[in-house]
Design an enzyme around this catalytic site. Structure first.
Site, short mmCIF file in Angstrom:
data_model
loop_
_atom_site.label_atom_id
_atom_site.label_comp_id
_atom_site.label_asym_id
_atom_site.label_seq_id
_atom_site.Cartn_x
_atom_site.Cartn_y
_atom_site.Cartn_z
N ASP A 21 46.29 44.55 36.62
CA ASP A 21 45.96 44.46 37.90
C ASP A 21 44.56 43.76 37.94
O ASP A 21 44.28 42.97 39.07
CB ASP A 21 45.90 45.83 38.41
N THR A 69 53.43 48.25 40.50
CA THR A 69 52.85 48.70 39.26
C THR A 69 53.53 49.72 38.57
O THR A 69 53.72 49.85 37.36
CB THR A 69 51.35 49.03 39.60
#
Length: 360
Positions: free
Chosen positions: A47, A136
C-alpha cells in the site's frame, strides 16, 4: 483511445502496471509487513510503496495536479524498519521506464502524505485519487484486490484506470475473490468520460503493444429486466444490510450469488466488464459512508457501459464533499433504463423490513 486525456491515460496505465508488479511481488511473500490502522483495517508495505509510486510518477508528468489517497506516512515515520522495507521495494523499480521513483525516503513519505492529507475540491481543476490496494483484507490472503486511479476535474470523474492483477483479461462471470488469472498477468481496465471503457492484459514494460485492447460494449444500455445480474459482497462484511440486499435481488428475479468481491473497485470493474449489472448496497447505519478512493474512477467505467449510479435515496454521487462521501448513503447501480425500477424495489423492501430510517 482518442480522447482529450490521452497523455494522462498513458501515464496512469504505465504507473498502474508498475504498481501491479510491486503488488505481485508482495502478495507472494509470507511477510507482507501488515500494520493495523486506527480504524482496525490493515495496511501493507505494498500500500505504502504503490501510493508513493503513483504520486511520484504522476507528479513528474503533471506537477500542478493535486492528490488524494488512502494512506499517510505516519506508520513509516514511526517504524524505521518498515520505512526501509518500503523504500527497498521502490528501488527494485527505479529503472522502469513507466514510473518515477521518489529521490529519497524523506521525499517518499512527503509524497505519501500529499495524498493522506489531500481532499477533493470542486474548485480544483485537477485532483488524482488513489487506492493503492483496494481489498487489503483479501490481498493478505492472496485473493483478489485492485489498484484504483482516478482523475477528477472540478470534482467530476473524467478518467479511471483500475489494475486487477488477479483477474484474467477474458474473465467470465460470476467472478469472486478466489478467481485467478492462470497466466499470472491480470488485467487493466480504463476509460475516459464520454469516450468509452477498454480492457487489456497487464504486461511488462515494452510489451504493452502485444496485448490486444478490447472496447467494452455498452451492455447496460440495452439490458432488459430478464438480464439483471448481481455484483455484491456476500458474507464478508457486516456493514451492509444483507437481508435487504437478498430480498431486493429475489424480487427482481436476480439469482444469488453473483460476482462476489470485498473490494469496491472490483465490484465496479465487474459491472463495467458486464459480469453483472446491478449493485445494491445499504449501510446498516445512516452515518456510515463510503470513501472516495474506493469508488472514484472505477464507478465511471460502469457509466461508460450504459449504467446509472445513485445513492440509496436516488441522489447523484457527490465526490466533492471530502475524503469520505458524506453527502450520500449507500449505492444503487443498474442499467440506465432499469435504475428507477431497482431503486423503487430497494425503497419498498427497506420500508417493509422496518428499515425506513435508512432512507432520507
Amino acid at each position: 483511445m482518442e480522447s482529450p486525456y490521452a497523455r494522462e491515460l498513458h501515464v496512469a496505465i504505465g504507473a498502474v502496471q508498475a504498481a501491479a508488479r510491486i503488488s505481485q511481488s508482495v502478495i507472494s511473500a509470507d511477510d507482507k509487513g501488515v500494520v493495523e490502522k486506527a480504524d482496525l483495517s490493515p495496511v501493507t508495505v505494498a500500500d505504502f510503496a504503490i501510493q508513493a509510486l503513483l504520486t511520484s510518477t504522476i507528479h513528474a508528468a503533471f506537477p500542478s495536479d493535486r492528490f488524494v489517497g488512502e494512506e499517510s506516512a505516519a506508520a513509516l515515520r514511526a517504524n524505521p524498519a518498515l520505512l526501509d522495507r518500503v523504500w527497498g521495494l521502490l528501488q527494485e523499480h527505479r529503472d522502469s521506464p513507466s514510473c518515477h521513483i521518489p529521490d529519497s525516503p524523506e521525499q517518499m513519505c512527503e509524497m505519501i502524505d500529499w495524498c493522506g492529507s489531500g481532499a477533493p475540491d470542486a474548485a480544483a481543476p485537477r485532483v488524482w485519487v488513489f487506492d493503492p490496494i483496494d481489498g487489503t483484507k483479501t490481498f493478505v490472503r492472496r485473493q483478489a484486490y485492485a489498484i484504483n486511479v482516478a482523475l477528477l476535474a472540478h470534482g467530476r470523474e473524467v478518467l479511471g484506470v483500475v489494475g486487477c492483477p488477479t483477474l484474467p483479461a477474458d474473465v467470465a462471470g460470476p467472478a469472486t475473490n478466489d478467481t485467478r488469472d492462470p497466466s499470472g498477468r491480470g488485467l487493466v481496465i480504463f476509460g475516459v468520460r464520454g469516450h468509452g471503457a477498454y480492457v487489456r492484459a497487464l504486461l511488462p514494460d515494452g510489451d504493452e503493444d502485444k496485448a490486444p485492447v478490447r472496447r467494452i460494449e455498452a451492455h447496460a444500455a440495452t439490458a432488459t429486466a430478464a438480464d439483471l445480474r448481481a455484483v455484491s459482497c456476500y458474507h464478508l462484511l457486516d456493514s451492509g444490510v444483507d437481508e435487504a440486499h437478498k430480498e431486493v435481488h429475489a424480487r427482481l428475479g436476480i439469482a444469488d450469488p453473483g460476482c462476489d468481491f470485498l473490494s469496491w473497485a472490483l465490484r465496479w470493474v465487474s459491472l463495467g466488464l458486464g459480469l453483472g449489472n446491478v449493485t445494491v448496497w445499504v449501510y446498516r447505519k445512516r452515518e456510515r459512508v463510503g470513501k472516495i478512493w474506493d469508488h472514484a474512477g472505477a464507478m465511471m467505467l460502469f457509466e461508460e457501459a450504459g449504467g446509472k449510479i445513485t445513492d440509496v435515496d436516488g441522489k447523484d454521487i457527490d465526490l466533492t464533499v471530502g475524503r469520505t462521501m458524506s453527502a450520500n448513503h449507500g449505492f444503487v447501480a443498474a442499467p440506465r433504463d432499469l435504475h428507477d425500477t431497482v431503486l423503487k424495489t430497494v425503497h419498498e423492501v427497506l420500508r417493509e423490513q422496518g428499515k425506513a430510517n435508512l432512507l432520507a
